[in-house]
Design a protein around this motif. Structure first.
Motif, PDB file in Angstrom:
ATOM      1  N   VAL A  85       7.919   5.156  58.091  1.00  0.00           N
ATOM      2  CA  VAL A  85       7.584   6.575  57.936  1.00  0.00           C
ATOM      3  C   VAL A  85       8.899   7.321  57.820  1.00  0.00           C
ATOM      4  O   VAL A  85       9.789   7.146  58.647  1.00  0.00           O
ATOM      5  N   THR A  86       9.027   8.117  56.795  1.00  0.00           N
ATOM      6  CA  THR A  86      10.275   8.860  56.655  1.00  0.00           C
ATOM      7  C   THR A  86      10.012  10.326  56.351  1.00  0.00           C
ATOM      8  O   THR A  86       9.017  10.673  55.732  1.00  0.00           O
ATOM      9  N   GLY A  87      10.920  11.167  56.824  1.00  0.00           N
ATOM     10  CA  GLY A  87      10.760  12.585  56.582  1.00  0.00           C
ATOM     11  C   GLY A  87      11.482  13.385  57.640  1.00  0.00           C
ATOM     12  O   GLY A  87      12.200  12.808  58.447  1.00  0.00           O
ATOM     13  N   PRO A  88      11.317  14.665  57.694  1.00  0.00           N
ATOM     14  CA  PRO A  88      10.492  15.443  56.775  1.00  0.00           C
ATOM     15  C   PRO A  88      11.164  15.565  55.400  1.00  0.00           C
ATOM     16  O   PRO A  88      12.374  15.686  55.325  1.00  0.00           O
TER      17      PRO A  88
END
Ligand SMILES: Cc1cc2nc3c(=O)[nH]c(=O)nc-3n(C[C@H](O)[C@H](O)[C@H](O)COP(=O)(O)OP(=O)(O)OC[C@H]3O[C@@H](n4cnc5c(N)ncnc54)[C@H](O)[C@@H]3O)c2cc1C
Ligand SMILES: Cc1cc2nc3c(=O)[nH]c(=O)nc-3n(C[C@H](O)[C@H](O)[C@H](O)COP(=O)(O)OP(=O)(O)OC[C@H]3O[C@@H](n4cnc5c(N)ncnc54)[C@H](O)[C@@H]3O)c2cc1C
Ligand code: SF4
Ligand code: SF4
Ligand code: FES
Lengths: 296, 461
Positions: A85-88
């Protein structure tokens, strides 16, 4: 990391869940999105940050089953983990950079279509937290597909529900609801934020153009990296090439070339269809069904 | 054996390899390496060293190969380079170390790159551990990006005893080495992952899926995470387009997208979900390594491939070996040709590319003769996919979120050549983010220089 909790089905084909991602929640803002990869061999797909809890370090996603990856995500249960999961990612909504006093003077309308309710929520919530009111039009095909009605109602002044088939609320499309508000109910708006299927955003932009209401749309082209590296998410805005992942995803709805964007989003349709059938039917599918584009 | 010539290197048959993603070049075995090492004259004033951007002691390591002491050879290389298995494969040797080799005057230069690759592969196979730091400095350094510049800077600082963390935006480490350069040229598991592991064994921590500038800013790295210095090795990943009609059509990609789908996301493998439109007839626009890699990838995915390049063969910026390999594999070269329009059907899919023939005119700023269009020479090539490999510019994400970081006109971060220091205190930079798209070894060299610069900066603190 990236542990799933609170996984739930909202309506047919639309699901929600929280994901543990403290690096994302530390600094995320309304309007931004994440890219998730469900398993080692999965695709990277973008999903809007629908809500976030900085203390718990969780982000909420709301998504609609569209193909292989979203099908896989819908199967995740509490305690399961995403591989990545990557972000924002993307720019936060312009709204949050405006002086609160200016915002308070504005009459703002959000238009949320289908799963577009998800990205609208954090923006309206942010406004409410800062003492700014807004109206929301929430649209769907039919009553059974409506999502987040209560959540949205809790963060706005007036919520208008519109269903295409008239099974609930206003009978008609969100654009007709907007016309009704402006033309028959004497509403005046200084800003419209429209998020939903591309076709809906195209037509709301055409409608608001009529009334001269500045309009923001949130584009959802095909993405790979989300960092500005591949150019896959490019689109034309006011004749200029923009990368939705770094320059957007929100753009001036009166300047976006929707027709081009819609054609581009169809690019992988056949291939995706084939991949989905493979997931559903294993290796038993050998073409000829007419859905997967493979000759019998 | 004719000692004017290199010991030939074994390669996969072009007809075979045009259909698979296995490595093209098999490299030397022990005997071949030792035989090639014999050709080195162990020059006192070795010119080859000057040709290597990180100044590997070439005669010294080759002498060790000659004696069959590969571990020693590895240690000699290790003093200057932390990614030899990679450089041995992808350095443009013909214009660097080998260009200066004395052997090259009368015959062929010593095959320095292939020897380096042999030594590095041998070390990977025998799991030779690099020397780790004995004494800890108690200071933290953040490295942004896990490309060759970041990996080198991280490795060097860890060796000096710093507490180093690498932050990478993507879900895999290696930068262009994993998303750009294809498997058939640089194996990902066998080579890149192992070289990354070696850096990890030095004590470097790695964190993926962190986009500095978004997940956190450089200032937050310092204020919230207590890093004492920061190195930016974020590369030059922003693809350029030509601005000709039809570029937004379905079937027209940047080389980055095409290669990323295939390399990083493994679209060529059935067991991965990523879709790729391989194309049946493909035009690749450009003449650099990126163009060659895209063309040869498309070929392997089953397409007929044309390279469209506006200058002549002599100016092709790609490594000589790649051009040679591409030709052997059957790629068609349309040289002195420039695209003017991408042709589409009514559903906006690519159906062809309109090109114009060029001729070489007066030299331009780069000293190369400028190609000028020959009027009336337009012609169409029938293709369903176009890949734009026109070069890249640095990603603005970090400069745009970091106050006090100066950029030049080309959007590159300004950094001191001798220390890597930027306009911002405690922040260093190197690699493609500073120079614009260049080479692996130059990026490594910059990472090395910055490691020295950071050490000096933190020692004085
Ligand atoms: C900034 C952004 C925010 C988004 N937020 C949401 C959200 O909050 N909720 C939600 O339900 N959907 C959201 N989407 C759309 C979502 O990313 C796609 O539905 C998803 O990628 C489909 O993946 P799939 O494998 O399940 O379907 P597939 O079968 O792979 O694709 C179905 C269709 O989705 C599109 N698509 C495929 N891959 C991608 C990709 N990598 N990026 C974008 N589109 C793709 C294609 O048009 C394709 O035809 C967002 C998209 C963007 C760009
Ligand atoms: C297809 C292709 C083929 C090539 N072939 C050769 C060759 O044969 N020989 C050769 O010498 N050179 C070659 N090159 C050039 C060489 O790969 C580059 O010069 C080199 O990789 C640059 O290294 P770098 O460390 O500066 O950056 P990169 O390798 O680009 O790595 C930068 C890394 O930083 C990450 N990053 C970027 N922004 C952020 C952020 N905000 N936060 C966190 N992480 C971030 C990126 O995801 C990436 O992983 C090729 C390049 C390409 C694209
Ligand atoms: S690192 Fe590159 S330039 Fe230096 S010796 Fe090795 S192959 Fe030659
Ligand atoms: S110049 Fe050539 S021959 Fe001389 S030391 Fe270097 S590699 Fe050996
Ligand atoms: S997703 Fe690759 S550039 Fe935007």
């Amino acid at each position: 990391m990236y542990k799933v909790s609170n996984a739930r089905q909202l309506v047919d084909k639309i699901y929600a869940m929280d994901i543990e991602a403290p690096r994302v929640t530390a600094h995320c803002q309304p309007g931004q999105f994440i890219i998730v990869k469900v398993d080692k061999n999965g695709e990277r797909i973008p999903l809007t940050i629908c809500d976030y809890d900085r203390e718990k370090g969780t982000v909420t996603i709301v998504f609609q089953i569209a193909g292989v990856t979203t099908t896989k995500i819908a199967e995740l249960k509490d305690g399961d983990e995403f591989c990545d999961v990557t972000g924002p990612l993307g720019k936060p909504s312009d709204l949050i950079f405006e002086p609160i006093e200016d915002l308070k003077k504005k009459s703002i309308i959000f238009i949320a279509g289908g799963v577009g309710a998800a990205p609208v929520y954090p923006q309206a919530k942010w406004l409410k937290e800062h003492g700014v009111g807004c109206d929301i039009i929430l649209g769907s095909k039919t009553k059974d597909l409506l999502i987040m009605e209560d959540a949205l109602r809790s963060v706005c002044t007036d919520l208008y529900v519109a269903t295409d088939d008239g099974s609930y609320g206003f009978a008609g499309m969100v654009t007709q609801q907007l016309e009704d508000l402006v033309e028959n109910k004497g509403k005046k708006y200084d800003l419209c934020v429209s998020i939903g299927p591309m076709i809906m955003m195209k037509f709301t932009a055409l409608t608001t153009k009529k009334y001269d209401i500045p309009t923001v749309v949130s584009m959802n082209p095909i993405m790979v990296d989300g960092t500005g590296m591949c150019g896959g998410c490019r689109l034309h805005v006011g004749g200029e090439v923009k990368f939705a992942c770094v320059d957007g995803p929100e753009f001036d709805g009166h300047k976006v070339n929707f027709d081009e964007a819609m054609k581009r989003s169809q690019m992988y349709k056949t291939l995706e269809g084939r991949a989905l059938l493979k997931l559903q039917e294993g290796d038993t599918h050998h073409g000829g069904c007419g859905n997967c584009g493979e000759e019998a | 054996m004719d000692n004017m010539k290199k010991v030939p290197v074994r390669e996969q048959d072009p007809k075979e390899r045009a259909h698979n993603f296995e490595e093209v070049c098999y490299g030397y075995n022990k005997e071949e390496a030792m035989e090639e090492a014999e050709r080195c004259l162990h020059c006192k004033n070795a010119k080859c060293i000057a040709g290597c951007p990180v100044a590997i002691d070439i005669p010294e390591f080759i002498a060790a190969v000659k004696e069959g002491d590969f571990e020693k050879a590895y240690k000699v290389i290790g003093k200057s380079s932390s990614l030899p298995a990679i450089c041995g494969r992808v350095c443009p040797q013909e214009s660097q170390c080998e260009a200066q080799c004395i052997r090259g005057i009368k015959g062929e230069a010593v095959s320095i790159g292939k020897l380096e690759r042999f030594v590095a592969d041998w070390a990977l196979e025998h799991d030779i551990k690099p020397d780790t730091a004995t004494e800890k400095k108690g200071k933290k350094v953040a490295i942004i990006g896990s490309g060759p510049s970041g990996l080198t800077c991280a490795g060097d600082l860890a060796k000096k005893g710093y507490d180093v963390t690498v932050f990478e935006a993507l879900h895999k480490y290696g930068g262009v080495l994993v998303y750009g350069i294809p498997e058939f040229r640089l194996p990902k598991e066998k080579v890149v992952a192992k070289e990354v592991k070696k850096v990890e064994e030095l004590g470097v921590k790695f964190e993926k899926n962190v986009i500095v500038g978004k997940s956190m800013t450089i200032d937050q790295l310092v204020t919230e995470n207590d890093f004492d210095a920061v190195f930016i090795g974020s590369g030059a990943g922003l693809p350029m387009f030509m601005g000709i009609p039809g570029e937004e059509a379905n079937g027209c990609f940047s080389a980055n997208e095409y290669l990323t789908r295939n390399n990083l996301m493994k679209a060529f493998r059935d067991d991965y979900d990523t879709p790729i439109i391989a194309g049946t007839k493909v035009a690749v626009v450009g003449g650099g390594n990126v163009a060659m890699d895209s063309a040869r990838t498309a070929l392997r995915l089953g397409a007929e491939v044309h390279i469209v390049y506006r200058r002549s063969e002599k100016e092709l910026p790609a490594r000589a070996e790649e051009v040679e390999h591409a030709k052997q594999e059957g790629i068609d070269f349309q040289l002195l040709t420039n695209p003017v329009e991408i042709l589409t059907d009514d559903t906006d899919h690519v159906v062809g590319i309109k090109c114009i023939r060029m001729e070489l005119g007066e030299p331009d700023d780069s000293g190369r003769r400028r190609p000028v269009p020959i009027e009336g020479s337009e012609f169409d090539i029938d293709v369903d996919t176009v890949i734009m490999a026109l070069g890249t510019t640095p990603n603005p994400l970090i400069p745009s979120t970091t106050e006090g970081l100066n950029m030049n006109k080309k959007k590159c971060i300004v950094a001191d050549e001798t220390t890597g220091l930027t306009s911002k205190d405690g922040v260093f930079a190197g690699g493609d983010a500073v120079t614009g798209a260049a080479t692996v070894i130059l990026a490594m060299g910059a990472g090395k220089t910055a490691a020295e610069g950071i050490d000096e900066y933190l020692s004085g603190k």
